[in-house]
Structures are given as structure tokens and as C-alpha cells.
Design an enzyme around this catalytic site. Structure first.
Site, PDB file in Angstrom:
ATOM      1  CG  HIS A 134      -0.252  -0.329   2.514  1.00 40.98           C
ATOM      2  ND1 HIS A 134       0.673   0.521   3.078  1.00 40.98           N
ATOM      3  CD2 HIS A 134      -0.314  -1.401   3.345  1.00 40.98           C
ATOM      4  CE1 HIS A 134       1.123   0.011   4.211  1.00 40.98           C
ATOM      5  NE2 HIS A 134       0.549  -1.173   4.388  1.00 40.98           N
ATOM      6  CG  HIS A 136       4.362  -1.717   1.759  1.00 40.11           C
ATOM      7  ND1 HIS A 136       3.040  -2.095   1.878  1.00 40.11           N
ATOM      8  CD2 HIS A 136       5.049  -2.439   2.683  1.00 40.11           C
ATOM      9  CE1 HIS A 136       2.931  -3.004   2.832  1.00 40.11           C
ATOM     10  NE2 HIS A 136       4.123  -3.223   3.347  1.00 40.11           N
ATOM     11  CG  ASP A 161       5.152  -2.636  11.663  1.00 42.02           C
ATOM     12  OD1 ASP A 161       4.114  -2.977  12.242  1.00 42.02           O
ATOM     13  OD2 ASP A 161       5.254  -2.593  10.427  1.00 42.02           O
ATOM     14  CD  GLN A 213       8.857  -5.387  11.574  1.00 41.07           C
ATOM     15  OE1 GLN A 213       8.292  -6.455  11.652  1.00 41.07           O
ATOM     16  NE2 GLN A 213       8.683  -4.576  10.531  1.00 41.07           N
ATOM     17  CB  SER A 246      -1.233  -5.715   4.630  1.00 40.34           C
ATOM     18  OG  SER A 246      -0.074  -5.099   4.122  1.00 40.34           O
TER      19      SER A 246
HETATM   20  O1  PAF Z   1       6.896  -5.654   8.605  1.00 45.18           O
HETATM   21  C1  PAF Z   1       6.763  -6.648   7.881  1.00 45.18           C
HETATM   22  O2  PAF Z   1       6.093  -6.615   6.838  1.00 45.18           O
HETATM   23  C2  PAF Z   1       7.442  -7.956   8.279  1.00 45.18           C
HETATM   24  O3  PAF Z   1       7.442  -8.117   9.663  1.00 45.18           O
HETATM   25  C3  PAF Z   1       8.864  -8.094   7.709  1.00 45.18           C
HETATM   26  C4  PAF Z   1       9.797  -7.028   8.239  1.00 45.18           C
HETATM   27  C5  PAF Z   1       8.808  -8.004   6.184  1.00 45.18           C
HETATM   28  C6  PAF Z   1       9.432  -9.456   8.087  1.00 45.18           C
HETATM   29  O4  PAF Z   1       8.662 -10.495   7.590  1.00 45.18           O
END
Ligand code: PAF
Length: 272
Positions: free
Chosen positions: A25, A28, A141, A144, A177
Site C-alpha cells: 500500500h 510501502h 511497527d 519491530q 495490509s
Molecule cells: O513488517 C513486515 O512486513 C514484516 O514483519 C517483515 C519485516 C517483512 C518481516 O517479515
């Protein structure tokens, strides 16, 4: 991919990398645009990584609109899409996982045990394959990002982690997503995630410093919507993700909320 990367490196090209699970989307697109601006070559990976999903999570039904993803990448100027198979990434006998201690068990890690081990493992593998100069991740994220930064330092992976602001719909809903799962009614209720973050900011700007008070006000607002169930509302240190009692400039306010059967996350850095 490794053969191509070897040739690009020999030609002294800089490589930007955007790891994704597809269902791309505008969030990204903004990572891809930034990578294309900063680097000679941009690689996007599309891989729905089974090891970061729990047994009752949405691995099977995760959206996989590959043709749309390819055309978005083409339009955005991506040079290579890396689209490995599950058996290509996790061959028979696979035994090695990357686990970033402490950071992986907080916030989303509490309700998604094993999730961040799956993320760190696949991202380490992707970094080893693509060997990017810079890799691009969304601020949405936030946990992450903190974990991947720690992992890259700890494993001596020479990559710069670039964090790009969250892209939002007009009403404030952070692009994800998983928004594809929401019904029209749920989509309205989902606006409460960003509303609660704006409320936190408003309270901080007007002088509130007690994290518990801000969290209570956010929880009250979120619970006022019919389809919501709170996973967590937290105010944490942006580097170690530990809860703070008194807020300070730049601390991270993060929420995870179930909207019906869909779990959404969002966050802001509180600036006042
Ligand atoms: O953020 C994401 O889309 C996923 O966690 C990643 C970093 C591609 C790892 O699969």
C-alpha cells in the site's frame, strides 16, 4: 538473488532494501520512494513469513495480491523483487533462529509469543541474502524497528536502518495490509486508534505528565467504540520499550487494539 547482488556489489552499486510481506500500500510506496532516492538499486522482498505467525493467527488468509504488488513496485521504480518460496527460505532441517532478548517479550511480544523471533530470523536471513547498504522500515511497527536495529548491531550486520513516518488515511487510520480485513463499520471504529494517540498528544501538550493518567484517558476513549477490545495501551521509553511513569519529550505511546477479529497497532512519539 545472491548472484545478482554479487554482480551489483562488484559494480559498486549502493543497495536499498524494503522487506515486505506483500499486500503493498502507500505506506510501502513511501519506503520504496525513499530507497530509490537514496540508492542506485532498490530491492523489495515479498515473503509472507510463516515463522512470525502464531498457530491461531492469519498466516493462511494473509492477503497475497501478487499482480498488484508487482505493478506497484514497477510504478515506484523498484529494480528487483525478491519473491522466495517458503521451502527456499526454510529448507528441510532448518534449525537456526534469531532471538533478541527482552525487547521481544514486551508490548506485542506479550500477546504474540514467538512473533519477533520469527521477524528477527527472517530479516537476518534477508539481510544476508540482499546485503543492503540501507534497509527501510515503517515507524508504524515501532517495536519491530527497535528489535531489528538491536539485532543488526549485535550480529555485526553492516546495514543502516532507516525509519520512515507512518502513512495515514485522511481520517488518521494508519495504513496496514490488515485494514483489508475490516468491514465498513469496523473501519469507522478503527479510527479510534489514531484518535487515542492524538488525545495523548493533546494531554501532554496541555501539561499532563503522569503516564497512567494518559493511558486511562486513552483506554476510556478506545473502549467507547463497540467493536474494540484493547490488547495494550502503553507509554514507553523509545529505546528499551520499558514503561515510563512520567512522560518525557519523545517517549513512545503505542496501542494494540482488536477491532472485531482484526488486531491493529499504531503509535506516536509524544512531542510537546
Ligand atoms: O513488517 C513486515 O512486513 C514484516 O514483519 C517483515 C519485516 C517483512 C518481516 O517479515
Amino acid at each position: 538473488m545472491q548472484v545478482i547482488i554479487k554482480r551489483l556489489k562488484a559494480d559498486k552499486k549502493t543497495i536499498g532494501f524494503v522487506p515486505t510481506m506483500g499486500a503493498l500500500h502507500k505506506g510501502h510506496s513511501s519506503l520504496i520512494r525513499r530507497s530509490c532516492k537514496d540508492n542506485d538499486i532498490t530491492v523489495v522482498s515479498i515473503f509472507v513469513n510463516p515463522v512470525q505467525f502464531g498457530p491461531d493467527e492469519d498466516f493462511r488468509r494473509y492477503p497475497r495480491p501478487l499482480n498488484n504488488d508487482i505493478s506497484l513496485c514497477e510504478k515506484a521504480g523498484v529494480d528487483f523483487i525478491f519473491y522466495p518460496s517458503v521451502s527456499g527460505m526454510y529448507a528441510a532441517g532448518f534449525k537456526t533462529y534469531v532471538y533478541v532478548e527482552e525487547l521481544s517479550n514486551l508490548l506485542c511480544g506479550k500477546s504474540r509469543p514467538g512473533h519477533f523471533q520469527g521477524v528477527a530470523t527472517v530479516v537476518a536471513k534477508l539481510f544476508n541474502i540482499v546485503r543492503p547498504d540501507s534497509a527501510y522500515f515503517g515507524q508504524k511497527d515501532a517495536q519491530q524497528v527497535v528489535i531489528i536495529k538491536r539485532m543488526a548491531v549485535d550480529l555485526n550486520i553492516p546495514v543502516k536502518i532507516r525509519v520512515i513516518p507512518t502513512v495515514r488515511e485522511r481520517g488518521g487510520l494508519a495504513l496496514s495490509s490488515r485494514n483489508l480485513y475490516l468491514s465498513r463499520e469496523e473501519r469507522k471504529d478503527a479510527l479510534v486508534l489514531s484518535e487515542s494517540l492524538r488525545l495523548a498528544k493533546k494531554l501532554a501538550v496541555s501539561g499532563a505528565r503522569n503516564a497512567a493518567g494518559i493511558i486511562s484517558a486513552m483506554k476510556r476513549l478506545i473502549s467507547s467504540k463497540k467493536s474494540t477490545r484493547i490488547d495494550y495501551v502503553a507509554v514507553v521509553d523509545p529505546d528499551n520499550l520499558k514503561p515510563v511513569k512520567r512522560i518525557s519529550d519523545g517517549c513512545l505511546t503505542a496501542v494494540a487494539v482488536w477491532i472485531g477479529k482484526t488486531r491493529l497497532i499504531d503509535n506516536i512519539c509524544l512531542r510537546y
